[in-house]
Design an enzyme around this catalytic site. Sequence first.
Site: not given
Length: 178
Positions: A140-142
């Site tokens: 989940p780089c967001h």
Amino acid sequence: MLSVDVFEMAGRKVWIGVIHEKKIQGITFALDGAQFRANIERLSDFLERRGVDVDASDGESDYPSLVRDVIVGRLENEDLLLELSFEGVTPFERRVYEWLTKNVKRGSVITYGGLAGALNTSPRAIGGAMRRNPYPIVVPCHRVVASDGIGHYTPRLEEKVFLLEIEGVKEWTSSRRT
């Protein structure tokens, strides 16, 4: 193989593509078809530059549906971690991706500096790893944000805002933060 599906989420069409062989080699998504095609090409090129043997011929799999299930909260990100091949990923990137996936849960965020502190590295190194993430959504780089705002996102900020809003993280998507 490349498995692609289009889903309706939060009143938007979301294209999800997964490049896979025995495991997931890369994931991409977009909120419009033209951007999605560009993302597939960008992901394939990235993987090939990293030495991954990419077969982009059409193939059926459940992977796009599983990625959708992560977006909408039916599956935890960590549930798909064992499905990732980690081919072409450096040991540093893998350490970052695994820590992020296991520790920053749906509905929460961490700053680049906070993630860097947890892994004893620099925020700039974390930013580079996020930019090169071949497994967005699952890794989940967001959920990694700047201390003073939402930060950046590859390829488009609109996708980061969309994912955070679906997860209920409105504080980071308001106009004063973006």
